[in-house]
Design a protein around this motif. Sequence first.
Motif, PDB file in Angstrom:
ATOM      1  N   ARG A   1     -39.559  38.822 -11.777  1.00  0.00           N
ATOM      2  CA  ARG A   1     -38.236  39.452 -11.795  1.00  0.00           C
ATOM      3  C   ARG A   1     -37.856  39.842 -13.214  1.00  0.00           C
ATOM      4  N   PRO A   2     -37.490  41.094 -13.464  1.00  0.00           N
ATOM      5  CA  PRO A   2     -37.123  41.513 -14.815  1.00  0.00           C
ATOM      6  C   PRO A   2     -36.047  40.644 -15.448  1.00  0.00           C
ATOM      7  N   THR A   3     -35.094  40.160 -14.648  1.00  0.00           N
ATOM      8  CA  THR A   3     -34.029  39.320 -15.202  1.00  0.00           C
ATOM      9  C   THR A   3     -34.527  37.945 -15.612  1.00  0.00           C
ATOM     10  N   ASP A   4     -35.747  37.579 -15.199  1.00  0.00           N
ATOM     11  CA  ASP A   4     -36.340  36.301 -15.578  1.00  0.00           C
ATOM     12  C   ASP A   4     -37.536  36.487 -16.506  1.00  0.00           C
ATOM     13  N   GLN A   5     -37.520  37.605 -17.247  1.00  0.00           N
ATOM     14  CA  GLN A   5     -38.590  37.903 -18.192  1.00  0.00           C
ATOM     15  C   GLN A   5     -38.046  38.151 -19.592  1.00  0.00           C
ATOM     16  N   LYS A   6     -36.794  37.739 -19.833  1.00  0.00           N
ATOM     17  CA  LYS A   6     -36.144  38.076 -21.092  1.00  0.00           C
ATOM     18  C   LYS A   6     -35.612  36.832 -21.804  1.00  0.00           C
ATOM     19  N   HIS A   7     -35.477  36.972 -23.105  1.00  0.00           N
ATOM     20  CA  HIS A   7     -34.872  35.929 -23.935  1.00  0.00           C
ATOM     21  C   HIS A   7     -33.367  35.847 -23.654  1.00  0.00           C
ATOM     22  N   GLY A   8     -32.860  34.634 -23.525  1.00  0.00           N
ATOM     23  CA  GLY A   8     -31.422  34.428 -23.451  1.00  0.00           C
ATOM     24  C   GLY A   8     -30.797  34.542 -22.086  1.00  0.00           C
ATOM     25  N   VAL A   9     -31.572  34.870 -21.049  1.00  0.00           N
ATOM     26  CA  VAL A   9     -31.021  34.985 -19.698  1.00  0.00           C
ATOM     27  C   VAL A   9     -31.991  34.371 -18.698  1.00  0.00           C
ATOM     28  N   GLY A  10     -31.504  34.154 -17.488  1.00  0.00           N
ATOM     29  CA  GLY A  10     -32.357  33.740 -16.383  1.00  0.00           C
ATOM     30  C   GLY A  10     -33.098  32.434 -16.600  1.00  0.00           C
ATOM     31  N   GLU A  11     -34.190  32.312 -15.877  1.00  0.00           N
ATOM     32  CA  GLU A  11     -34.967  31.072 -15.921  1.00  0.00           C
ATOM     33  C   GLU A  11     -35.558  30.760 -17.291  1.00  0.00           C
ATOM     34  N   PRO A  12     -35.989  31.758 -18.072  1.00  0.00           N
ATOM     35  CA  PRO A  12     -36.464  31.414 -19.420  1.00  0.00           C
ATOM     36  C   PRO A  12     -35.410  30.701 -20.261  1.00  0.00           C
ATOM     37  N   SER A  13     -34.140  31.109 -20.124  1.00  0.00           N
ATOM     38  CA  SER A  13     -33.106  30.466 -20.927  1.00  0.00           C
ATOM     39  C   SER A  13     -32.848  29.036 -20.464  1.00  0.00           C
ATOM     40  N   ILE A  14     -33.041  28.770 -19.164  1.00  0.00           N
ATOM     41  CA  ILE A  14     -32.884  27.399 -18.666  1.00  0.00           C
ATOM     42  C   ILE A  14     -33.991  26.511 -19.212  1.00  0.00           C
ATOM     43  N   ILE A  15     -35.225  26.989 -19.129  1.00  0.00           N
ATOM     44  CA  ILE A  15     -36.364  26.206 -19.617  1.00  0.00           C
ATOM     45  C   ILE A  15     -36.262  26.001 -21.125  1.00  0.00           C
ATOM     46  N   ALA A  16     -35.886  27.053 -21.841  1.00  0.00           N
ATOM     47  CA  ALA A  16     -35.737  26.937 -23.294  1.00  0.00           C
ATOM     48  C   ALA A  16     -34.595  25.982 -23.655  1.00  0.00           C
ATOM     49  N   GLY A  17     -33.503  26.064 -22.919  1.00  0.00           N
ATOM     50  CA  GLY A  17     -32.375  25.173 -23.192  1.00  0.00           C
ATOM     51  C   GLY A  17     -32.728  23.718 -22.957  1.00  0.00           C
ATOM     52  N   LEU A  18     -33.452  23.466 -21.885  1.00  0.00           N
ATOM     53  CA  LEU A  18     -33.930  22.107 -21.601  1.00  0.00           C
ATOM     54  C   LEU A  18     -34.819  21.617 -22.744  1.00  0.00           C
ATOM     55  N   THR A  19     -35.692  22.494 -23.226  1.00  0.00           N
ATOM     56  CA  THR A  19     -36.587  22.140 -24.326  1.00  0.00           C
ATOM     57  C   THR A  19     -35.789  21.809 -25.584  1.00  0.00           C
ATOM     58  N   GLU A  20     -34.823  22.649 -25.913  1.00  0.00           N
ATOM     59  CA  GLU A  20     -33.992  22.417 -27.100  1.00  0.00           C
ATOM     60  C   GLU A  20     -33.232  21.100 -26.983  1.00  0.00           C
ATOM     61  N   ARG A  21     -32.742  20.799 -25.794  1.00  0.00           N
ATOM     62  CA  ARG A  21     -32.005  19.548 -25.580  1.00  0.00           C
ATOM     63  C   ARG A  21     -32.886  18.336 -25.900  1.00  0.00           C
ATOM     64  N   LEU A  22     -34.130  18.370 -25.443  1.00  0.00           N
ATOM     65  CA  LEU A  22     -35.026  17.244 -25.684  1.00  0.00           C
ATOM     66  C   LEU A  22     -35.445  17.165 -27.155  1.00  0.00           C
ATOM     67  N   ILE A  23     -35.621  18.314 -27.797  1.00  0.00           N
ATOM     68  CA  ILE A  23     -35.952  18.323 -29.226  1.00  0.00           C
ATOM     69  C   ILE A  23     -34.836  17.636 -30.015  1.00  0.00           C
ATOM     70  N   SER A  24     -33.601  17.992 -29.674  1.00  0.00           N
ATOM     71  CA  SER A  24     -32.455  17.409 -30.366  1.00  0.00           C
ATOM     72  C   SER A  24     -32.283  15.929 -30.042  1.00  0.00           C
ATOM     73  N   GLU A  25     -32.419  15.573 -28.776  1.00  0.00           N
ATOM     74  CA  GLU A  25     -32.209  14.189 -28.344  1.00  0.00           C
ATOM     75  C   GLU A  25     -33.208  13.233 -28.973  1.00  0.00           C
ATOM     76  N   TYR A  26     -34.455  13.664 -29.101  1.00  0.00           N
ATOM     77  CA  TYR A  26     -35.505  12.764 -29.588  1.00  0.00           C
ATOM     78  C   TYR A  26     -35.949  13.083 -31.020  1.00  0.00           C
ATOM     79  N   GLY A  27     -35.303  14.056 -31.664  1.00  0.00           N
ATOM     80  CA  GLY A  27     -35.665  14.393 -33.032  1.00  0.00           C
ATOM     81  C   GLY A  27     -37.114  14.809 -33.173  1.00  0.00           C
TER      82      GLY A  27
END
Length: 425
Positions: free
Chosen positions: A223-249
């Motif tokens: 889906r084009p809306t899930d192939q871009k930076h900052g929107v859709g499923e990529p932004s959810i996966i990236a946000g989850l990743t950032e959360r764990l990076i911050s939580e565990y340093g």
Amino acid sequence: MNEDFFAAMRRATSSTRALNLTEATAIIQAALAGRPASVEPTAADPDILPPSPGHRQMSPGHRQKPFEVHPEAEIIDVETGQDAQTHAAAQRAGPHERQRRPLHEVVRMLREGRGSAFGAVAEGPLAGMAKPRRPPAIAAGAQFLSRSFSCAAGTRSFKLYIPASAPENPRGLVVMLHGCKQDPDDFATGTGMNTAAEAHGLLVAYPAQTGIENSASCWNWFRPTDQKHGVGEPSIIAGLTERLISEYGLDRRRVFVAGLSAGGAMAAIMGETYPDLYAAVGIHSGLAYGSANDVMSALAAMRGDATAFSGQCRGKSAASQVRTIVFQGSSDRTVHPSNADRIVASASATNTHSAPQTHKARSDGGRRYTRTRYIDEQGIPTLEYWLVDQAGHAWSGGHPSGSFTDPSGPDASHEMLRFFLGTDG
């Protein structure tokens, strides 16, 4: 809608039932664009999947012949929304007992890539949601937690493995994206990534796709809306990743993403759209970024019928930054091996490296494989391609208690971590 449009939809439905997906794609795309589809398309006809600006054409000598749809594949009828077995039963029951989707709903599904129409990517042996025959391996003192992450793009639950070897200060993170009709527990069981990560003190996160967003629990890589930076499923996966990076340093140089099939295609998207977030990407039986923009073009790409792929919405010189390891079975009947060739061609074309090094061997489980490595000027492998002989659509070296696994092949989890961490001998 006029009569020409309805006639086109009937033709597309007939072509889909006959498993002539390229013809159905051409008819639907022409109808949606308001133009006639009077010319019978062929696999070589560029009008089937119009190339986007900046596309790269595979060389004729590099292209492999597309395969026909696997006779045991689970095909969903785009008009009724039923799988092949259910549809056959409905046909036998007679017209009064069948339920058909309204045409406008079918068109909407094809436009958006939503609903049961994408169930065609799942192979027959997984008729329902996969459930592991044993729980995922958890080392003594380790934890396997159920958590959730929410952002503006949506919410996804995920499982998080916290290694006993480094519970307070994990040494990195691997984000694992499951395939269609899998879930985090099944994927963890089949890949054995928890055990592999334990030896290196790594966290492992397994995001879960929802049945609401995709009825087969596939990541919506097409889906084009899930192939871009900052929107859709990529932004959810990236946000989850950032959360764990911050939580565990965590050290950002030790943050990786990998996936299988639809998850592998989404891992490719993550590497392209978030090249500053992931130090390396693992793509197992997946597809190159930009391979499709709807359900029908996704099916065409999966069967090896796509002649080009797009570089639209690329990240910040992503291909030149993110190291990539690719695993592919030579006998995969769900995702054609030419898709792995496209991933490798794209990555190798934008990296500075020496001539590729090829090594042929046999795994402990008995399967032969060919490993091709690309080394940069500093002697660091930037790209590896493992082509596993006679392997199908399955995680190489995986545990048989999980779905889509091939215990006979080289251990993809072990090799991915070796590549990610740069522990090559």
